[in-house]
Motif scaffolding. Structure first.
Motif, mmCIF file in Angstrom:
data_model
loop_
_atom_site.group_PDB
_atom_site.id
_atom_site.type_symbol
_atom_site.label_atom_id
_atom_site.label_comp_id
_atom_site.label_asym_id
_atom_site.label_seq_id
_atom_site.Cartn_x
_atom_site.Cartn_y
_atom_site.Cartn_z
ATOM 1 N N ASP A 168 35.487 4.108 25.730
ATOM 2 C CA ASP A 168 36.727 4.603 25.119
ATOM 3 C C ASP A 168 36.450 5.732 24.137
ATOM 4 O OD1 ASP A 168 38.133 2.736 26.569
ATOM 5 O OD2 ASP A 168 38.377 1.340 24.887
ATOM 6 N N LEU A 169 35.398 5.575 23.332
ATOM 7 C CA LEU A 169 35.057 6.601 22.354
ATOM 8 C C LEU A 169 34.668 7.914 23.034
ATOM 9 C CD1 LEU A 169 32.984 4.485 19.810
ATOM 10 C CD2 LEU A 169 35.276 5.423 19.464
ATOM 11 N N VAL A 170 33.883 7.822 24.093
ATOM 12 C CA VAL A 170 33.479 9.028 24.818
ATOM 13 C C VAL A 170 34.706 9.685 25.445
ATOM 14 C CG1 VAL A 170 32.149 9.886 26.793
ATOM 15 C CG2 VAL A 170 31.116 8.273 25.198
ATOM 16 N N GLN A 171 35.584 8.869 26.000
ATOM 17 C CA GLN A 171 36.803 9.421 26.607
ATOM 18 C C GLN A 171 37.641 10.141 25.549
ATOM 19 O OE1 GLN A 171 37.572 9.413 29.827
ATOM 20 N NE2 GLN A 171 39.454 10.525 29.479
ATOM 21 N N ASN A 172 37.828 9.510 24.379
ATOM 22 C CA ASN A 172 38.590 10.149 23.296
ATOM 23 C C ASN A 172 37.923 11.444 22.841
ATOM 24 O OD1 ASN A 172 40.482 8.122 23.307
ATOM 25 N ND2 ASN A 172 39.555 6.993 21.620
ATOM 26 N N ALA A 173 36.597 11.429 22.757
ATOM 27 C CA ALA A 173 35.873 12.630 22.350
ATOM 28 C C ALA A 173 36.061 13.749 23.369
ATOM 29 C CB ALA A 173 34.388 12.316 22.159
ATOM 30 N N PHE A 174 36.008 13.414 24.662
ATOM 31 C CA PHE A 174 36.201 14.432 25.693
ATOM 32 C C PHE A 174 37.626 14.982 25.687
ATOM 33 C CE2 PHE A 174 32.442 12.814 28.385
ATOM 34 C CZ PHE A 174 31.612 13.777 27.859
ATOM 35 N N VAL A 175 38.602 14.131 25.411
ATOM 36 C CA VAL A 175 39.992 14.610 25.330
ATOM 37 C C VAL A 175 40.124 15.615 24.191
ATOM 38 C CG1 VAL A 175 42.348 13.918 24.734
ATOM 39 C CG2 VAL A 175 41.062 12.623 26.437
ATOM 40 N N LYS A 176 39.564 15.278 23.041
ATOM 41 C CA LYS A 176 39.641 16.184 21.889
ATOM 42 C C LYS A 176 38.862 17.467 22.156
ATOM 43 C CE LYS A 176 40.590 12.653 18.538
ATOM 44 N NZ LYS A 176 40.343 12.087 17.238
ATOM 45 N N LEU A 177 37.727 17.340 22.808
ATOM 46 C CA LEU A 177 36.924 18.511 23.137
ATOM 47 C C LEU A 177 37.656 19.397 24.146
ATOM 48 C CD1 LEU A 177 34.219 19.928 22.711
ATOM 49 C CD2 LEU A 177 33.317 18.592 24.601
ATOM 50 N N TYR A 178 38.322 18.785 25.109
ATOM 51 C CA TYR A 178 39.085 19.548 26.103
ATOM 52 C C TYR A 178 40.178 20.373 25.424
ATOM 53 C CZ TYR A 178 41.901 20.667 30.202
ATOM 54 O OH TYR A 178 42.601 21.337 31.167
ATOM 55 N N GLN A 179 40.835 19.752 24.450
ATOM 56 C CA GLN A 179 41.909 20.457 23.740
ATOM 57 C C GLN A 179 41.388 21.652 22.951
ATOM 58 O OE1 GLN A 179 43.454 17.140 21.541
ATOM 59 N NE2 GLN A 179 44.859 16.541 23.175
ATOM 60 N N ALA A 180 40.133 21.591 22.505
ATOM 61 C CA ALA A 180 39.563 22.663 21.696
ATOM 62 C C ALA A 180 38.612 23.557 22.498
ATOM 63 C CB ALA A 180 38.817 22.064 20.511
ATOM 64 N N TRP A 181 38.496 23.331 23.801
ATOM 65 C CA TRP A 181 37.472 24.007 24.596
ATOM 66 C C TRP A 181 37.575 25.530 24.523
ATOM 67 C CZ3 TRP A 181 33.099 22.279 26.319
ATOM 68 C CH2 TRP A 181 32.375 23.020 27.247
ATOM 69 N N THR A 182 38.762 26.073 24.574
ATOM 70 C CA THR A 182 38.899 27.535 24.557
ATOM 71 C C THR A 182 38.571 28.117 23.191
ATOM 72 O OG1 THR A 182 41.259 27.333 24.095
ATOM 73 C CG2 THR A 182 40.608 27.579 26.407
ATOM 74 N N ARG A 183 38.594 27.279 22.149
ATOM 75 C CA ARG A 183 38.270 27.751 20.802
ATOM 76 C C ARG A 183 36.797 27.590 20.457
ATOM 77 N NH1 ARG A 183 42.799 24.540 19.859
ATOM 78 N NH2 ARG A 183 41.523 23.040 18.737
ATOM 79 N N VAL A 184 36.063 26.884 21.284
ATOM 80 C CA VAL A 184 34.636 26.708 21.023
ATOM 81 C C VAL A 184 33.956 28.023 21.376
ATOM 82 C CG1 VAL A 184 32.552 25.424 21.616
ATOM 83 C CG2 VAL A 184 34.744 24.251 21.499
ATOM 84 N N ASN A 185 33.553 28.756 20.336
ATOM 85 C CA ASN A 185 33.033 30.109 20.545
ATOM 86 C C ASN A 185 31.639 30.129 21.134
ATOM 87 O OD1 ASN A 185 35.355 31.233 19.511
ATOM 88 N ND2 ASN A 185 34.605 31.188 17.424
ATOM 89 N N ARG A 186 30.760 29.308 20.621
ATOM 90 C CA ARG A 186 29.375 29.319 21.076
ATOM 91 C C ARG A 186 29.146 28.135 21.993
ATOM 92 N NH1 ARG A 186 25.979 29.331 15.917
ATOM 93 N NH2 ARG A 186 24.682 28.249 17.405
ATOM 94 N N GLY A 216 26.417 19.710 20.101
ATOM 95 C CA GLY A 216 26.493 19.257 18.714
ATOM 96 C C GLY A 216 27.927 18.990 18.285
ATOM 97 N N TYR A 217 28.822 19.847 18.736
ATOM 98 C CA TYR A 217 30.239 19.650 18.423
ATOM 99 C C TYR A 217 30.758 18.363 19.068
ATOM 100 C CZ TYR A 217 35.247 20.600 18.131
ATOM 101 O OH TYR A 217 36.590 20.502 17.894
ATOM 102 N N ALA A 218 30.352 18.109 20.301
ATOM 103 C CA ALA A 218 30.782 16.887 20.998
ATOM 104 C C ALA A 218 30.237 15.652 20.294
ATOM 105 C CB ALA A 218 30.310 16.915 22.457
ATOM 106 N N ARG A 219 28.998 15.706 19.838
ATOM 107 C CA ARG A 219 28.408 14.584 19.115
ATOM 108 C C ARG A 219 29.154 14.342 17.796
ATOM 109 N NH1 ARG A 219 23.114 15.615 19.824
ATOM 110 N NH2 ARG A 219 23.264 17.307 18.337
ATOM 111 N N THR A 220 29.540 15.431 17.127
ATOM 112 C CA THR A 220 30.311 15.319 15.885
ATOM 113 C C THR A 220 31.661 14.671 16.152
ATOM 114 O OG1 THR A 220 29.231 17.270 14.972
ATOM 115 C CG2 THR A 220 31.339 16.640 14.005
#
Length: 181
Positions: A36-54, A60-64
């Motif tokens: 569940d935690l990994v799924q929630n992290a991926f959902v949040k990461l997906y929402q911010a994917w276009t803003r992840v510059n590097r 590291g961002y996903a781990r955070t």
């Protein structure tokens, strides 16, 4: 999201799902909650994917994000009243030496149970520092605290982990003495 970004995100998820799931399990001690935690992290990461510059810093961002999802989860009141079951079903690996496998399983289970007794912030510091192999500065960034706090949380966490290892099992002395801690 553009098709190129979508493809990059899918590739990242395929590459990082297993390591993030392992880290989540080490944090929470429950495979279902880890999923569940990994799924929630991926959902949040997906929402911010276009803003992840590097893109090289995305792991590291996903781990955070994963660590913060777990810290949010343990802060929820309904989680505090939940009773955990000590017995976790294991599926045996028939391809290895049974005696060696039993010893590794015993050590792994002992460390997992001892980690479950360490307070959440200290457990997060231990997992990030020793299982995810982050530096003090990187851990401080993930936990949003100072480096001094990471050092003190790590020291307290190691003390709590050692005490839990001694409390939980006979023969845990060799784990405390150096192999795992």
């Amino acid at each position: 999201m553009r098709a190129e970004d979508e493809a990059q995100f899918r590739e990242f998820v395929q590459r990082q799902a297993a390591p993030l799931r392992r880290a989540a399990y080490l944090l929470c001690g429950d495979w279902h909650l880890a999923d569940d935690l990994v799924q929630n992290a991926f959902v949040k990461l997906y929402q911010a994917w276009t803003r992840v510059n590097r893109r090289d810093a995305v792991h590291g961002y996903a781990r955070t994000v994963l660590t913060r999802c777990w810290l949010d989860e343990v802060r929820r009141p309904w989680r505090r009243s939940e009773n955990r079951v000590d017995a976790v079903p294991d599926i045996p690996d028939r391809g290895s030496d049974p005696a060696e496998r039993g010893q590794r399983r015993w050590e792994r289970e002992l460390v997992r149970r001892a980690l479950a007794e360490v307070p959440p912030r200290q457990r997060a510091a231990l997992v990030l520092r020793y299982f995810e192999d982050l530096s003090v500065a990187e851990t401080a960034t993930v936990l949003r605290c100072s480096q001094g706090t990471v050092k003190s949380q790590t020291a307290r966490g190691l003390s709590a982990l050692r005490a839990a290892l001694v409390r939980l099992g006979h023969g845990a002395g060799e784990l405390v003495a150096g192999r795992t801690c």
